[in-house]
Design a protein around this motif. Structure first.
Motif, PDB file in Angstrom:
ATOM      1  N   ASN A  16       0.845  -1.212   0.000  1.00 23.16           N
ATOM      2  CA  ASN A  16       0.000   0.000   0.000  1.00 23.16           C
ATOM      3  C   ASN A  16       0.875   1.255   0.000  1.00 23.16           C
ATOM      4  O   ASN A  16       1.912   1.282   0.654  1.00 23.16           O
ATOM      5  CB  ASN A  16      -0.896   0.050   1.256  1.00 23.16           C
ATOM      6  CG  ASN A  16      -2.071  -0.890   1.149  1.00 23.16           C
ATOM      7  OD1 ASN A  16      -2.142  -1.710   0.249  1.00 23.16           O
ATOM      8  ND2 ASN A  16      -3.006  -0.769   2.069  1.00 23.16           N
ATOM      9  N   ALA A  20      -1.876   3.386   6.779  1.00 20.23           N
ATOM     10  CA  ALA A  20      -3.127   3.023   7.453  1.00 20.23           C
ATOM     11  C   ALA A  20      -3.170   3.704   8.823  1.00 20.23           C
ATOM     12  O   ALA A  20      -4.246   3.994   9.350  1.00 20.23           O
ATOM     13  CB  ALA A  20      -3.224   1.515   7.598  1.00 20.23           C
ATOM     14  N   THR A  41     -15.563   3.804   8.080  1.00 21.32           N
ATOM     15  CA  THR A  41     -14.994   2.545   7.622  1.00 21.32           C
ATOM     16  C   THR A  41     -13.674   2.821   6.885  1.00 21.32           C
ATOM     17  O   THR A  41     -13.566   3.789   6.146  1.00 21.32           O
ATOM     18  CB  THR A  41     -16.023   1.767   6.759  1.00 21.32           C
ATOM     19  OG1 THR A  41     -15.382   0.615   6.253  1.00 21.32           O
ATOM     20  CG2 THR A  41     -16.567   2.571   5.610  1.00 21.32           C
ATOM     21  N   GLY A  42     -12.667   1.999   7.179  1.00 18.58           N
ATOM     22  CA  GLY A  42     -11.349   2.188   6.568  1.00 18.58           C
ATOM     23  C   GLY A  42     -10.485   3.233   7.247  1.00 18.58           C
ATOM     24  O   GLY A  42      -9.390   3.543   6.783  1.00 18.58           O
ATOM     25  N   SER A  43     -10.942   3.775   8.384  1.00 20.82           N
ATOM     26  CA  SER A  43     -10.184   4.854   9.030  1.00 20.82           C
ATOM     27  C   SER A  43      -8.984   4.324   9.825  1.00 20.82           C
ATOM     28  O   SER A  43      -8.142   5.109  10.258  1.00 20.82           O
ATOM     29  CB  SER A  43     -11.102   5.691   9.924  1.00 20.82           C
ATOM     30  OG  SER A  43     -11.699   4.888  10.909  1.00 20.82           O
ATOM     31  N   GLY A  44      -8.931   3.001  10.050  1.00 18.58           N
ATOM     32  CA  GLY A  44      -7.744   2.444  10.718  1.00 18.58           C
ATOM     33  C   GLY A  44      -8.000   1.825  12.090  1.00 18.58           C
ATOM     34  O   GLY A  44      -7.052   1.489  12.802  1.00 18.58           O
ATOM     35  N   THR A  46      -9.264  -1.194  13.082  1.00 21.54           N
ATOM     36  CA  THR A  46      -8.766  -2.570  13.239  1.00 21.54           C
ATOM     37  C   THR A  46      -7.234  -2.586  13.207  1.00 21.54           C
ATOM     38  O   THR A  46      -6.595  -3.315  13.972  1.00 21.54           O
ATOM     39  CB  THR A  46      -9.346  -3.476  12.131  1.00 21.54           C
ATOM     40  OG1 THR A  46     -10.774  -3.459  12.252  1.00 21.54           O
ATOM     41  CG2 THR A  46      -8.861  -4.899  12.253  1.00 21.54           C
ATOM     42  N   THR A  47      -6.654  -1.758  12.356  1.00 24.51           N
ATOM     43  CA  THR A  47      -5.189  -1.680  12.276  1.00 24.51           C
ATOM     44  C   THR A  47      -4.617  -1.199  13.612  1.00 24.51           C
ATOM     45  O   THR A  47      -3.641  -1.759  14.115  1.00 24.51           O
ATOM     46  CB  THR A  47      -4.778  -0.731  11.126  1.00 24.51           C
ATOM     47  OG1 THR A  47      -5.446  -1.131   9.931  1.00 24.51           O
ATOM     48  CG2 THR A  47      -3.286  -0.745  10.896  1.00 24.51           C
ATOM     49  N   TYR A  60       2.336  -8.952  10.769  1.00 23.04           N
ATOM     50  CA  TYR A  60       2.047  -8.367   9.451  1.00 23.04           C
ATOM     51  C   TYR A  60       3.308  -7.724   8.899  1.00 23.04           C
ATOM     52  O   TYR A  60       3.956  -6.952   9.608  1.00 23.04           O
ATOM     53  CB  TYR A  60       0.955  -7.291   9.570  1.00 23.04           C
ATOM     54  CG  TYR A  60      -0.424  -7.870   9.762  1.00 23.04           C
ATOM     55  CD1 TYR A  60      -1.272  -8.077   8.677  1.00 23.04           C
ATOM     56  CD2 TYR A  60      -0.872  -8.210  11.031  1.00 23.04           C
ATOM     57  CE1 TYR A  60      -2.530  -8.619   8.855  1.00 23.04           C
ATOM     58  CE2 TYR A  60      -2.144  -8.758  11.219  1.00 23.04           C
ATOM     59  CZ  TYR A  60      -2.954  -8.952  10.128  1.00 23.04           C
ATOM     60  OH  TYR A  60      -4.192  -9.483  10.297  1.00 23.04           O
ATOM     61  N   GLU A 170     -15.475  -4.642  16.964  1.00 26.56           N
ATOM     62  CA  GLU A 170     -16.859  -4.859  16.514  1.00 26.56           C
ATOM     63  C   GLU A 170     -17.452  -6.176  17.022  1.00 26.56           C
ATOM     64  O   GLU A 170     -17.837  -7.030  16.230  1.00 26.56           O
ATOM     65  CB  GLU A 170     -16.916  -4.798  14.988  1.00 26.56           C
ATOM     66  CG  GLU A 170     -16.565  -3.414  14.498  1.00 26.56           C
ATOM     67  CD  GLU A 170     -16.927  -3.212  13.036  1.00 26.56           C
ATOM     68  OE1 GLU A 170     -18.025  -3.645  12.660  1.00 26.56           O
ATOM     69  OE2 GLU A 170     -16.128  -2.621  12.316  1.00 26.56           O
ATOM     70  N   HIS A 203     -19.668   0.149  15.448  1.00 26.72           N
ATOM     71  CA  HIS A 203     -20.470   1.061  14.626  1.00 26.72           C
ATOM     72  C   HIS A 203     -21.816   1.349  15.277  1.00 26.72           C
ATOM     73  O   HIS A 203     -22.476   2.325  14.936  1.00 26.72           O
ATOM     74  CB  HIS A 203     -20.697   0.460  13.232  1.00 26.72           C
ATOM     75  CG  HIS A 203     -19.465   0.491  12.371  1.00 26.72           C
ATOM     76  ND1 HIS A 203     -19.032   1.629  11.748  1.00 26.72           N
ATOM     77  CD2 HIS A 203     -18.565  -0.461  12.067  1.00 26.72           C
ATOM     78  CE1 HIS A 203     -17.922   1.369  11.075  1.00 26.72           C
ATOM     79  NE2 HIS A 203     -17.618   0.103  11.258  1.00 26.72           N
TER      80      HIS A 203
END
Ligand SMILES: Nc1ncnc2c1ncn2[C@@H]1O[C@H](COP(=O)(O)OP(=O)(O)OP(=O)(O)O)[C@@H](O)[C@H]1O
Ligand SMILES: [Mg+2]
Length: 281
Positions: A16, A20, A41-44, A46-47, A60, A170, A203
């Motif tokens: 990428n 992230a 969503t995708g804001s980081g 889970t990372t 990772y 989540e 969420h």
């Protein structure tokens, strides 16, 4: 002492171009009781969570800068097994996390790995199963369980290791609203009973707000705010995020727009009822 501390931390997944996580500076202290992590969503989110037990950067491959400390242990050079005694993480899909033949073995697994004596293991399983209300499921296979039951087993198998901080990504995503409420109530009880810190990425804000003490907001890989629930909810960062806002929030924002309400936006139904009474006076 901080339970978790990010210092100028950046992370980019292999392949990428974009980060992230982008210059994260975040402190989670012992008294930050029930923390809600929220962002588009995708804001980081889970990372960020994957950094809290060393999965990133140890598991990772990718590129990182800066440091993350868990109870003052640097996540770069402390084994994931060692970090797991400090932090317990339950990921979104509990099915992937459950590996044993039956629930009892599932809960025992982590303790056996730590070399805890058998008698002590039995006692800890009993406590943890009772706390998560799964005593009746101990001899069932994980695949025989409903989503909510699996989620509770996943929580029990982490709790039994007595982490100082329990992190859930989540946890209610796969559950119906009733079961979701049950799990969140249970988590609040566990947090109070065990006096641990709980951090949840969710969420379903309607469900979580009444339980949260603090909130962390993420946007485009950055932590844009970390503050008390009241401060965050009444601030512009929250207002500007593209999230499913809680119903109470939307009602009171509308009242503010119409100049019918001036106070702080309530976060629970009882608080909202009181605030509405003052509006109707
Ligand atoms: N394993 C991976 N490899 C490459 N890129 C990834 C990987 N996991 C996540 N990303 C990217 O990193 C960014 C952050 O993703 P992340 O899963 O942390 O977001 P999130 O806030 O948890 O989103 P959601 O609310 O949808 O769960 C996204 O742009 C995503 O595409
Ligand atoms: Mg996520």
């Amino acid at each position: 002492m901080d339970l978790i501390r990010f210092e100028n931390f950046f992370y980019r997944y292999k392949g990428n171009e974009e980060y992230a996580l982008n210059n994260i500076n975040l402190k989670i202290e012992k008294e930050d009781n029930f923390i809600l992590l929220c962002g588009e969503t995708g804001s980081g989110k889970t990372t960020l969570i994957k950094c809290m037990n060393g999965l990133i950067p140890q598991f990772y491959s990718g590129f990182y800068k800066g440091s993350v400390f868990i109870n003052e242990k640097n996540t770069v050079d402390t084994s994931i097994a060692n970090l797991s005694t400090e932090v317990g993480i339950v990921f979104q899909n509990p099915e992937n996390q459950l590996i044993a033949m039956n629930v009892e073995h599932e809960i025992a697994f982590g303790l056996e790995n730590l070399g805890i004596p058998r008698k002590e293991i039995a006692q800890k399983i009993e406590e943890s199963a009772s706390l998560t209300e799964i005593e009746h499921l101990l001899d069932k296979a994980p695949f025989e369980l409903s989503g909510g039951e699996q989620q509770r087993v996943a929580i029990a198998s982490i709790l039994v290791l007595e982490p100082k901080i329990l992190i859930l990504d989540e946890p209610t995503a796969l559950l119906d609203p009733k079961m979701a409420r049950k799990i969140i109530r249970l988590l609040k009880e566990i947090q109070l009973e065990r006096k641990i810190t709980i951090l949840i990425s969710e969420h379903r804000l309607d469900l979580l707000l009444p339980f949260a003490d603090q909130m962390i907001l993420m946007k485009n890989g950055r932590v844009i705010e970390h503050n008390s629930l009241e401060m965050v909810i009444n601030g512009e960062n929250f207002q500007n995020l593209n999230l499913n806002k809680p119903i109470i929030y939307s009602i009171f924002m509308k009242l503010k727009e119409e100049n019918l309400f001036e106070g702080k936006i309530p976060t629970s139904i009882p608080e909202a009822v009181n605030s509405l009474k003052s509006v109707l006076k």
